[in-house]
Design a protein around this motif. Structure first.
Motif, PDB file in Angstrom:
ATOM      1  N   UNK A   6      43.862  14.956  79.071  1.00  0.00           N
ATOM      2  CA  UNK A   6      42.639  14.692  78.792  1.00  0.00           C
ATOM      3  C   UNK A   6      41.755  15.341  79.671  1.00  0.00           C
ATOM      4  N   UNK A   7      40.673  15.857  78.952  1.00  0.00           N
ATOM      5  CA  UNK A   7      39.494  16.149  79.735  1.00  0.00           C
ATOM      6  C   UNK A   7      38.448  14.803  79.807  1.00  0.00           C
ATOM      7  N   UNK A   8      38.401  14.172  80.946  1.00  0.00           N
ATOM      8  CA  UNK A   8      37.473  12.832  81.031  1.00  0.00           C
ATOM      9  C   UNK A   8      35.953  13.386  80.768  1.00  0.00           C
ATOM     10  N   UNK A  24      32.128   1.526  86.185  1.00  0.00           N
ATOM     11  CA  UNK A  24      31.686   0.303  85.112  1.00  0.00           C
ATOM     12  C   UNK A  24      30.600   0.935  84.075  1.00  0.00           C
ATOM     13  N   UNK A  25      29.497   1.534  84.721  1.00  0.00           N
ATOM     14  CA  UNK A  25      28.366   1.940  84.207  1.00  0.00           C
ATOM     15  C   UNK A  25      28.674   2.992  83.122  1.00  0.00           C
ATOM     16  N   UNK A  26      29.452   3.961  83.798  1.00  0.00           N
ATOM     17  CA  UNK A  26      29.836   5.036  82.745  1.00  0.00           C
ATOM     18  C   UNK A  26      30.602   4.749  81.456  1.00  0.00           C
ATOM     19  N   UNK A  27      31.431   3.841  81.813  1.00  0.00           N
ATOM     20  CA  UNK A  27      32.391   3.295  80.698  1.00  0.00           C
ATOM     21  C   UNK A  27      31.646   2.312  79.823  1.00  0.00           C
ATOM     22  N   UNK A  33      36.126   7.113  81.252  1.00  0.00           N
ATOM     23  CA  UNK A  33      36.192   7.389  82.678  1.00  0.00           C
ATOM     24  C   UNK A  33      37.514   7.356  83.527  1.00  0.00           C
ATOM     25  N   UNK A  34      37.752   8.115  84.430  1.00  0.00           N
ATOM     26  CA  UNK A  34      38.803   8.124  85.145  1.00  0.00           C
ATOM     27  C   UNK A  34      38.236   7.639  86.610  1.00  0.00           C
ATOM     28  N   UNK A 114      39.463  -3.639  85.005  1.00  0.00           N
ATOM     29  CA  UNK A 114      40.591  -3.429  84.142  1.00  0.00           C
ATOM     30  C   UNK A 114      40.057  -3.991  82.983  1.00  0.00           C
ATOM     31  N   UNK A 115      39.135  -5.037  82.861  1.00  0.00           N
ATOM     32  CA  UNK A 115      38.970  -5.531  81.409  1.00  0.00           C
ATOM     33  C   UNK A 115      37.824  -4.749  80.751  1.00  0.00           C
ATOM     34  N   UNK A 116      37.374  -3.743  81.520  1.00  0.00           N
ATOM     35  CA  UNK A 116      36.269  -2.928  80.780  1.00  0.00           C
ATOM     36  C   UNK A 116      36.984  -1.861  79.954  1.00  0.00           C
ATOM     37  N   UNK A 117      36.492  -1.693  78.731  1.00  0.00           N
ATOM     38  CA  UNK A 117      37.055  -0.563  77.934  1.00  0.00           C
ATOM     39  C   UNK A 117      36.775   0.679  78.523  1.00  0.00           C
ATOM     40  N   UNK A 118      37.353   1.714  78.162  1.00  0.00           N
ATOM     41  CA  UNK A 118      37.158   3.378  78.635  1.00  0.00           C
ATOM     42  C   UNK A 118      37.430   3.523  80.167  1.00  0.00           C
ATOM     43  N   UNK A 119      37.827   2.710  80.992  1.00  0.00           N
ATOM     44  CA  UNK A 119      38.169   2.798  82.303  1.00  0.00           C
ATOM     45  C   UNK A 119      39.770   3.161  82.601  1.00  0.00           C
ATOM     46  N   UNK A 120      40.006   4.364  83.033  1.00  0.00           N
ATOM     47  CA  UNK A 120      41.383   4.652  83.514  1.00  0.00           C
ATOM     48  C   UNK A 120      41.649   4.585  84.838  1.00  0.00           C
TER      49      UNK A 120
END
Length: 625
Positions: A6-8, A24-27, A33-34, A114-120
């Motif tokens: 993946x290119x994040x 959190x903000x970017x996600x 976001x990683x 961990x409950x935030x979508x888009x965060x790895x």
């Protein structure tokens, strides 16, 4: 080598307060976001004192919450004590502060992320950066992995080439028990960045069971507690843990001086600059030799732990000196150490190398946030992290940067100070740094910022609706007070009880309520007011807004007018191609400073140290052409 296909959109390097808010903000703005950190167990670790908020810092936490950040929510969920500081002063100075359970704080932060979508998440150490010319394209890790990204945010805290000092011992580390980060500084310097060294410290942690609290003064929290988050999902504290106050004494100072020749601060091993407003105990004893005592606050680290934080005793003296000196403090005679205090030196990058979006000027798509920019404090770091996360996400989406002005938020003051003035010592926020602090109160951060956050997609509809309701209730209460008259029979008993001048005819209630000697609760006996409050469900927050408006409207209007004048200069943009060396009549210092910082507006240029009013006049004439 890369096992990441993946290119994040955004890679956040570092999982401290800045990194956590950035991720959190970017996600939450839809960016994939990683978050890379050296230890996933230490996300948002409270490395120093177990507290959030304080003078000006509390306002920042409220602003983070109003913008959709997590710090206030986590603090409310893990608080063990709450205080509103400066309550005896005007509302511009009121500052919330909470002690937190250190272990619960980190656990709660990780759970929310961990409950935030888009965060790895990925546990590894970043020891290199990947560039394509003057653009960053990813990071390299200690395991040799290359991870690609459209933008990168570095929030390395005290880890960049971190060096820990205890007496005559020194060893690499970014925090007690954790290794330093190597490679990032070297890659950035090779690209032309200017770097420096800063120093901070931390006090010993001790076993609370070994202390004699009967020799100390108990410091309980507020009887009527408040909270940080504007959301109704967090609750005020129903029970609290007390802190305790004791003092150093002349014997303590004499024992500390015995170790000065072995102190890395005094023997030249530490040459970097430490925080002026949070000095080590040996620095206080040396600089303020005439003082015979200094405050020591004993703060619990959580609900159940015996670990206590010795606030006011930050030190890098040898452990035997720490041991002897602290035992001479009342209540510490039989103390048991859990760990000794230490100082840490680390790399930072003067923040004049950034734009107001926190993107670097030299490398595109690379952002810095937190102590890498020369700041100190969880709150300052978290605010920068949030803003860097927002702007990194906006950059990937092809949108304009989100920049807060000095009259809009303490966060705007913080970032503008860093970008425009730079810092040669760890920067800490104070209310005195904000020229519009009457506008930037802790009580109205949601009114100021949540509508902006909603437009960005950071604040939910629930948040916006709550702000609108709060403003509406405050407005109708103000209107009621302005239109409702009270008789002398209703008011004079209240005035007489306060030994105030009585009235001899009916008067509008708002004129009475504006008197500084009266509290709104003094009017509970006025039936028409009580009925109005109940019928319209006017809550404490709305009452507070209305009362502040009545009592301070003159000051607030004056600051708004001053801010409007400032913003007129903010609208005068300076083209990026301006060559200051070709503008005659500018002072040599102004040419050097303007060329280095590259201000975006005339107003920003005027805030640069070394640029005089006459230099601004020259620029205005030049711009007029």
């Amino acid at each position: 080598m890369s096992l990441f296909t993946t290119t994040y959109d955004v890679i956040v390097v570092g999982g401290g307060h800045a990194g956590s808010e950035a991720a959190a903000a970017s996600a939450n703005m839809g960016a994939h976001t990683l978050l890379i950190t050296m230890n996933l167990q230490n996300i948002a670790q409270m490395s120093c004192n177990p507290a959030m908020g304080g003078i000006a810092k509390g306002q920042i936490v409220r602003e983070i919450d109003a913008l959709g950040g997590y710090s206030a929510i986590v603090t409310d969920k893990t608080a063990i004590q709450f205080k509103m500081l400066n309550k005896s002063k005007g509302p511009a100075m009121w500052s919330p502060r909470a002690q937190s359970d250190r272990m619960q704080f980190a656990e709660c932060w990780r759970t929310m992320l961990e409950e935030t979508e888009n965060v790895d998440f990925y546990q590894d150490s970043v020891n290199g950066l990947l560039f394509d010319g003057d653009t960053i394209i990813g990071v390299k890790t200690a395991l040799g992995l290359e991870i690609k990204a459209k933008t990168v945010i570095i929030t390395a805290g005290t880890f960049l080439n971190g060096l820990i000092h205890i007496g005559d011992k020194s060893f690499g580390g970014g925090r007690a028990g954790e290794g330093a980060s190597k490679g990032i500084t070297e890659d950035l310097v090779a690209k032309g960045f200017e770097s420096g060294r800063m120093k901070t410290g931390t006090p010993p942690r001790v076993d609370g069971r070994s202390l004699d609290y009967s020799k100390m003064t108990e410091q309980p929290g507020d009887e009527i507690t408040e909270k940080f988050s504007y959301l109704s999902t967090t609750k005020t504290l129903q029970k609290q843990r007390s802190c305790y106050l004791t003092y150093t004494n002349q014997k303590v100072h004499d024992l500390l001086r015995e170790g000065f020749d072995r102190s890395p601060m005094f023997n030249g091993r530490i040459q970097s600059t430490g925080p002026r407003y949070c000095p080590s105990v040996e620095d206080k004893v040396d600089r303020f030799a005439s003082k015979d005592r200094h405050q020591i606050f004993v703060e619990p680290e959580g609900w159940t732990t015996v670990e206590m934080y010795v606030n006011g005793f930050s030190t890098s003296l040898p452990e035997d000196i720490q041991d002897k000196a602290i035992r001479a403090i009342d209540g510490f005679e039989n103390v048991k150490f859990l760990r000794y205090g230490y100082a840490i030196e680390y790399d930072y990058f003067p923040p004049t190398q950034l734009t107001h979006s926190l993107e670097t000027k030299l490398i595109k798509n690379l952002f810095f946030a937190g102590q890498i920019n020369g700041t100190t404090g969880y709150e300052e770091a978290a605010a920068q992290g949030l803003m860097a996360g927002v702007n990194a996400a906006l950059k990937t989406q092809g949108n304009e940067a989100f920049i807060l002005k000095r009259n809009e938020a303490y966060i705007g003051v913080l970032i503008d100070d860093l970008i425009t003035k730079g810092t040669e010592e760890p920067y800490r926020m104070f209310t005195s740094r904000a020229e519009y602090r009457t506008l930037l109160r802790q009580d109205n951060a949601d009114l100021r910022l949540t509508p902006l956050a909603f437009e960005l997609g950071l604040a939910s509809q629930e948040r916006l609706d709550r702000v609108k309701e709060k403003q509406h209730k405050a407005d109708i209460l103000i209107k009621f007070l302005q239109e409702t008259s009270v008789t002398k029979e209703e008011i004079n008993p209240i005035l007489e009880a306060k030994d105030l001048t009585l009235i001899n005819q009916s008067m509008k209630l708002y004129k009475i309520a504006a008197r500084p000697q009266l509290n709104f609760s003094d009017f509970n006996s006025i039936a028409k007011l009580t009925t109005f409050l109940n019928e319209n469900s006017i809550d404490k927050e709305a009452i507070e807004q209305a009362v502040i408006h009545l009592k301070y409207s003159g000051y607030i209007e004056k600051e708004k007018n001053n801010a409007d004048k400032l913003n007129r200069l903010e609208n005068l943009k300076i083209p990026s191609y301006v060559d200051y060396t070709q503008i005659k009549s500018l002072s040599t210092e102004a040419v050097q400073k303007l060329t280095k910082i590259k201000p975006v507006t005339i107003s920003q240029a005027g805030r640069i140290s070394g640029v005089s009013p006459s230099d601004i006049s020259v620029l205005l004439v030049y711009m007029g052409r």
